[in-house]
Scaffold this motif. Structure first.
Motif, short mmCIF file in Angstrom:
data_model
loop_
_atom_site.label_atom_id
_atom_site.label_comp_id
_atom_site.label_asym_id
_atom_site.label_seq_id
_atom_site.Cartn_x
_atom_site.Cartn_y
_atom_site.Cartn_z
N GLY A 56 0.80 -1.22 0.00
CA GLY A 56 0.00 0.00 0.00
C GLY A 56 0.83 1.26 0.00
O GLY A 56 1.38 1.65 1.03
N HIS A 57 0.93 1.91 -1.18
CA HIS A 57 1.71 3.15 -1.27
C HIS A 57 0.83 4.35 -1.64
O HIS A 57 1.35 5.42 -1.93
CB HIS A 57 2.87 2.99 -2.26
CG HIS A 57 2.44 2.52 -3.62
ND1 HIS A 57 2.42 1.18 -3.97
CD2 HIS A 57 2.03 3.20 -4.72
CE1 HIS A 57 2.02 1.06 -5.22
NE2 HIS A 57 1.77 2.28 -5.70
N GLU A 58 -0.48 4.17 -1.61
CA GLU A 58 -1.42 5.28 -1.82
C GLU A 58 -2.32 5.35 -0.60
O GLU A 58 -3.15 4.47 -0.40
CB GLU A 58 -2.25 5.04 -3.09
CG GLU A 58 -1.45 5.01 -4.38
CD GLU A 58 -2.30 4.66 -5.59
OE1 GLU A 58 -2.49 5.53 -6.45
OE2 GLU A 58 -2.78 3.51 -5.66
N PHE A 59 -2.16 6.42 0.21
CA PHE A 59 -2.99 6.50 1.40
C PHE A 59 -3.01 7.94 1.93
O PHE A 59 -2.10 8.73 1.69
CB PHE A 59 -2.51 5.55 2.50
CG PHE A 59 -1.10 5.78 2.98
CD1 PHE A 59 -0.84 6.60 4.06
CD2 PHE A 59 -0.03 5.16 2.34
CE1 PHE A 59 0.46 6.82 4.51
CE2 PHE A 59 1.28 5.36 2.77
CZ PHE A 59 1.52 6.20 3.87
N ILE A 60 -4.09 8.26 2.63
CA ILE A 60 -4.22 9.51 3.36
C ILE A 60 -4.67 9.17 4.77
O ILE A 60 -5.15 8.06 5.03
CB ILE A 60 -5.22 10.49 2.70
CG1 ILE A 60 -6.62 9.89 2.69
CG2 ILE A 60 -4.77 10.85 1.29
CD1 ILE A 60 -7.70 10.87 2.24
N GLY A 61 -4.53 10.13 5.68
CA GLY A 61 -4.96 9.84 7.04
C GLY A 61 -4.80 11.03 7.96
O GLY A 61 -4.57 12.16 7.52
#
Length: 379
Positions: A56-61
């Motif tokens: 997982g290299h696409e994420f926001i938080g």
């Protein structure tokens, strides 16, 4: 999410990531995505993909914790995190080559660090999880603008930036004929972006009808299903007065259809970097003196690319992992002004606990899937 071998992923309880360096942050993931390049890992195509690794290299938080040296972020900030991990100060970072950072990957003779992408890119756990450790938190993440939707933000962390970068590397000039190989999310963004850079004609090649339909509606491109032609290269020559395209953007990479031997040697023996089919089509389809932009992900080992033909045709080949944060200022404006809407490509939302089904669906191209997002829990 943890990797358990080719075609085997599952959800497990792991230790919550901890601050390991004063510049670290811990981010509680609000939204992630599965990328086409994650499928290369899922299929066992990339060397040194270790059991237990989290992709997982696409994420926001939301920032949950910060190290003692972090100054630009605070607990509670909503952030988008580029897929590149970079220090911000080395020779490469000083020149905006964030994807080639020299300080974040023991294998730094090539790529820098990438979240969740095998130990060839540093071995960092990725964001298909509840929490993720973000190194160099003062230089990588950016606060999400108030006006930006979450689904646009998460797709700017790789897919949209990479597609735009692919068009940028094509050195498109006014009126150029641009052919894009691959109508996955990156190819679709590259095709749409080609218009923004002055293309006079945009052609997209793929073999899946639902993706070609999206190329027509999202990217306003001409489309060709290569399975309907005996020789797609010849068709490209015919449609360009037998000269060839001015620019080709290769957005397929290691798993291009058409080479059974490659799949056997890559998946089982790790002998090759990937199928050269799409890249060789690109080399053959452009005119002499043209430019080829290569965005497709390949392994670090041998691929049978027709480099002699490229040399003899006088082609210029540009390629790199996208330095995401360098693209953001212009992309933010394109999104804000409505020229690009990344969320239009999000077709499925998969709860983290069902991510194995999400990978299977994406790998098998079921249910018209184009881009799956990963949400933390079932609604």
């Amino acid at each position: 999410m943890v990797y358990r071998g080719p075609y085997k992923v599952r959800v497990e309880e792991k230790e919550r990531p901890a601050i390991e360096h004063p510049n670290d942050a811990i981010v509680k993931v609000q939204l992630a995505a599965i990328c086409g390049s994650d499928l290369h890992l899922y299929h066992g195509m990339m060397p040194d993909t270790r059991i237990g690794h989290t992709f997982g290299h696409e994420f926001i938080g939301v920032v949950d914790e910060v190290g003692s040296s972090v100054r630009n972020l605070a607990v509670g900030d909503r952030v988008m995190v580029p897929f590149n991990i970079f220090c911000g100060t080395c020779w490469y970072c000083a020149r905006g080559l964030y994807s080639n950072c020299h300080n974040v990957n023991p294998n730094a003779t090539a790529v820098g660090g990438i979240y969740g992408y095998s130990h060839t890119t540093g071995g960092y756990d990725g964001g298909q999880a509840e929490y993720v450790r973000v190194p160099f938190a003062d230089v990588g993440p950016a606060k999400i603008p108030d006006w930006m939707a979450d689904e646009d933000a998460v797709l700017l962390t790789d897919m949209t930036a990479t597609g735009y970068f692919g068009a940028q590397l094509g050195d498109i000039v006014q009126g150029d004929v641009v052919v894009v190989f691959g109508a996955g999310p990156v190819g679709l963004v590259a095709a749409r972006s080609a218009w923004l850079m002055g293309a006079g004609r945009v052609i997209v090649i793929d073999h899946l009808d639902h993706r070609l339909e999206k190329a027509r509606t999202f990217a306003q491109a001409e489309t060709y299903n290569f399975t309907e032609y005996a020789d797609i290269v010849l068709e490209m020559k015919k449609t360009t007065d037998f000269l060839g395209a001015d620019v080709a953007i290769e957005c397929v990479g290691a798993e291009a259809d058409g080479d059974f031997l490659q799949h056997v040697t890559s998946a089982k023996l790790k002998l090759q970097g990937g199928s050269p089919v799409a890249l060789n089509w690109a080399i053959d389809s452009v005119r002499k003196g043209a430019t080829i932009s290569v965005m497709g992900a390949y392994g670090p080992l041998f691929s049978a690319v027709k480099f002699g033909d490229a040399m003899n045709k006088g082609l210029t080949i540009h390629t790199n992992q996208c330095p995401v944060k360098r693209q953001w200022p212009r992309l933010f404006e394109h999104v804000r002004n409505g020229h690009l809407r990344p969320s239009e490509l999000a077709t499925h939302r998969v709860p983290l606990e069902h991510i194995a089904e999400g990978y299977h669906m994406f790998s098998a191209k079921l249910d018209g899937i184009i881009k799956p997002l990963v949400v933390p829990t079932a609604a």
